[in-house]
Design an enzyme around this catalytic site. Structure first.
Site, short mmCIF file in Angstrom:
data_model
loop_
_atom_site.label_atom_id
_atom_site.label_comp_id
_atom_site.label_asym_id
_atom_site.label_seq_id
_atom_site.Cartn_x
_atom_site.Cartn_y
_atom_site.Cartn_z
N HIS A 43 2.79 58.40 36.11
CA HIS A 43 4.06 59.04 36.45
C HIS A 43 4.19 60.43 35.85
O HIS A 43 5.30 60.98 35.76
CB HIS A 43 5.25 58.15 36.02
CG HIS A 43 5.33 56.88 36.81
ND1 HIS A 43 5.98 55.75 36.39
CD2 HIS A 43 4.82 56.56 38.04
CE1 HIS A 43 5.87 54.80 37.30
NE2 HIS A 43 5.16 55.25 38.30
N TYR B 268 20.09 65.68 29.37
CA TYR B 268 20.09 66.26 28.01
C TYR B 268 19.84 65.15 26.97
O TYR B 268 19.02 65.29 26.07
CB TYR B 268 21.43 66.94 27.75
CG TYR B 268 21.63 67.41 26.33
CD1 TYR B 268 21.27 68.71 25.95
CD2 TYR B 268 22.19 66.57 25.36
CE1 TYR B 268 21.45 69.14 24.64
CE2 TYR B 268 22.37 67.00 24.06
CZ TYR B 268 22.01 68.29 23.71
OH TYR B 268 22.18 68.71 22.41
N GLN C 199 2.94 54.41 32.34
CA GLN C 199 4.03 54.85 33.22
C GLN C 199 4.96 55.77 32.44
O GLN C 199 5.90 56.31 33.00
CB GLN C 199 4.82 53.63 33.73
CG GLN C 199 3.98 52.72 34.59
CD GLN C 199 4.66 51.36 34.77
OE1 GLN C 199 5.50 51.17 35.63
NE2 GLN C 199 4.27 50.40 33.94
N CYS D 181 -2.24 79.58 43.09
CA CYS D 181 -2.18 79.57 44.56
C CYS D 181 -0.80 79.95 45.11
O CYS D 181 -0.58 79.86 46.32
CB CYS D 181 -2.59 78.20 45.09
SG CYS D 181 -1.31 76.95 44.92
N SER E 82 8.32 46.37 33.10
CA SER E 82 9.11 45.39 33.84
C SER E 82 8.37 44.92 35.09
O SER E 82 8.78 43.97 35.73
CB SER E 82 10.46 46.00 34.24
OG SER E 82 10.27 47.06 35.15
P1 NAD Z 1 11.37 49.51 32.59
O1 NAD Z 1 12.39 50.38 31.94
O2 NAD Z 1 11.53 49.14 34.01
O3 NAD Z 1 11.24 48.12 31.78
C1 NAD Z 1 11.07 48.08 30.41
C2 NAD Z 1 10.38 46.79 30.01
O4 NAD Z 1 10.13 46.86 28.61
C3 NAD Z 1 11.23 45.53 30.25
O5 NAD Z 1 10.43 44.52 30.84
C4 NAD Z 1 11.65 45.12 28.82
O6 NAD Z 1 11.78 43.70 28.68
C5 NAD Z 1 10.49 45.63 28.00
N1 NAD Z 1 10.77 45.93 26.61
C6 NAD Z 1 11.93 46.33 26.03
N2 NAD Z 1 11.77 46.52 24.71
C7 NAD Z 1 10.46 46.27 24.45
C8 NAD Z 1 9.65 46.32 23.27
N3 NAD Z 1 10.17 46.66 22.07
N4 NAD Z 1 8.33 46.00 23.37
C9 NAD Z 1 7.80 45.63 24.56
N5 NAD Z 1 8.51 45.56 25.71
C10 NAD Z 1 9.83 45.89 25.65
O7 NAD Z 1 10.00 50.21 32.30
P2 NAD Z 1 8.76 50.50 33.24
O8 NAD Z 1 8.20 49.21 33.71
O9 NAD Z 1 7.90 51.42 32.48
O10 NAD Z 1 9.34 51.31 34.52
C11 NAD Z 1 10.35 52.26 34.39
C12 NAD Z 1 10.06 53.63 34.92
O11 NAD Z 1 10.82 54.54 34.17
C13 NAD Z 1 8.67 54.06 34.75
O12 NAD Z 1 8.36 54.65 35.97
C14 NAD Z 1 8.66 55.14 33.68
O13 NAD Z 1 7.96 56.25 34.18
C15 NAD Z 1 10.09 55.55 33.52
N6 NAD Z 1 10.57 55.63 32.14
C16 NAD Z 1 9.79 56.22 31.18
C17 NAD Z 1 10.24 56.29 29.87
C18 NAD Z 1 9.33 56.93 28.85
O14 NAD Z 1 8.54 57.81 29.17
N7 NAD Z 1 9.39 56.48 27.59
C19 NAD Z 1 11.48 55.77 29.52
C20 NAD Z 1 12.28 55.19 30.54
C21 NAD Z 1 11.80 55.12 31.84
ZN ZN Z 2 -1.33 75.80 42.91
#
Ligand code: NAD
Ligand code: ZN
Length: 260
Positions: free
Chosen positions: A137, A86, A119, A168, A207
């Site tokens: 993703h 939520y 992502q 389908c 990350s």
């Molecule tokens: P992650 O959460 O693993 O890492 C976040 C990265 O962003 C870190 O390296 C951090 O140092 C950096 N960071 C933090 N603040 C920042 C800023 N202001 N500017 C630039 N960089 C900054 O993120 P990831 O590598 O995308 O992997 C996490 C997974 O979680 C992905 O698969 C994603 O799909 C999902 N996710 C998505 C969201 C979203 O859609 N906004 C949010 C959280 C997690």
């Molecule tokens: Zn279908």
């Protein structure tokens, strides 16, 4: 010239010369839109790491074991203010693109950025005006059929449980890729191709720990691309990068755009 402007000028020169610029984007780009990241400072898991495996309702195994029970629990979680699902939904529903998203959209409109591989599932690239976006993703506003891979807007979800594909009769899940779920082959193939063909890749707020997305910069590098990282922290990808712009993406991307 200050220490921070110098790498930006270098990056701007590389970007301006690139013929096929791509950006691999992670949760860090949306952090300053109020959506928490998982890792890094202030990240959900930096504050409270799940004890083992994926948090409840986020694993693919849990979904396929009993899709009807999963959908029922998911819809209940989305209306329970004490549930993390939520809270994440509220954050994403209220979020708007920040200057970093807008700068990427501008780079595309100016013919400089070929495509974004994101992502993020939050739909903020489209909201900012970006068009060429590969969502590795998935997208939280859509459903995906596990049989024919067709995506449909979530607001067309039929009332039956579990929801079924109208094309389908296959099983529908959220388009967002869950822990333990394979990346849909169509989008994975498109991402790999975009990485292989790029001659410069921006690594923005990721990350670099979630595969296969984290391998895409290495694929680009193997094919001769220059890698430029934009992140306030070092990541496992930093040693592979030609240039690191240290700081928040919502500040650095507009500076980069204005320096080209
Ligand atoms: P992650 O959460 O693993 O890492 C976040 C990265 O962003 C870190 O390296 C951090 O140092 C950096 N960071 C933090 N603040 C920042 C800023 N202001 N500017 C630039 N960089 C900054 O993120 P990831 O590598 O995308 O992997 C996490 C997974 O979680 C992905 O698969 C994603 O799909 C999902 N996710 C998505 C969201 C979203 O859609 N906004 C949010 C959280 C997690
Ligand atoms: Zn279908």
């Amino acid at each position: 010239m200050t220490q921070t402007t110098q790498p930006i000028q270098q990056a701007a020169a590389i970007v301006a010369r690139a013929h096929r610029l791509t950006a691999l984007v992670g949760a860090g780009l949306s952090a300053s839109s109020g959506i928490p990241t998982y890792r890094g400072p202030g990240g959900l898991w930096t504050r409270q790491r799940p004890r083992q495996g994926a948090p409840p309702l986020l694993s693919y195994q849990e979904f396929v074991r009993d899709p009807a029970a999963w959908w029922q629990a998911r819809l209940a979680a989305e209306t329970d203010p004490s549930h993390p699902i939520y809270q994440m939904k509220q954050a994403v529903d209220q979020a708007a693109p920040n200057p970093g998203h807008l700068a990427l959209a501008q780079l595309e409109q100016r013919g400089i950025l070929h495509c974004i591989i994101t992502q993020n599932v939050d739909n903020l690239h489209a909201a900012a005006g970006s068009r060429a976006v590969l969502e590795i993703h998935g997208n939280r506003n859509r459903l995906r059929c596990l049989q024919c891979h067709r995506r449909t807007p979530r607001n067309t979800q039929t009332p039956q449980n579990p929801p079924q594909c109208q094309q389908c009769n296959g099983l529908l899940k959220l388009d967002t890729v869950m822990f333990g779920e394979p990346i849909p082959p169509d989008v994975l193939q498109a991402c790999r191709q975009a990485a292989e063909q790029s001659d410069c890749m921006l690594l923005v707020g990721t990350s670099g720990t979630v595969n296969p997305a984290a391998r895409l910069p290495l694929l680009a590098k193997e094919n001769g691309a220059t890698l430029i990282e934009i992140n306030p922290e070092a990541t496992p990808l930093t040693p592979w990068c030609d240039l690191s712009l240290t700081g928040p993406a919502d500040a650095i991307l507009p500076q980069l755009l204005n320096s080209i």
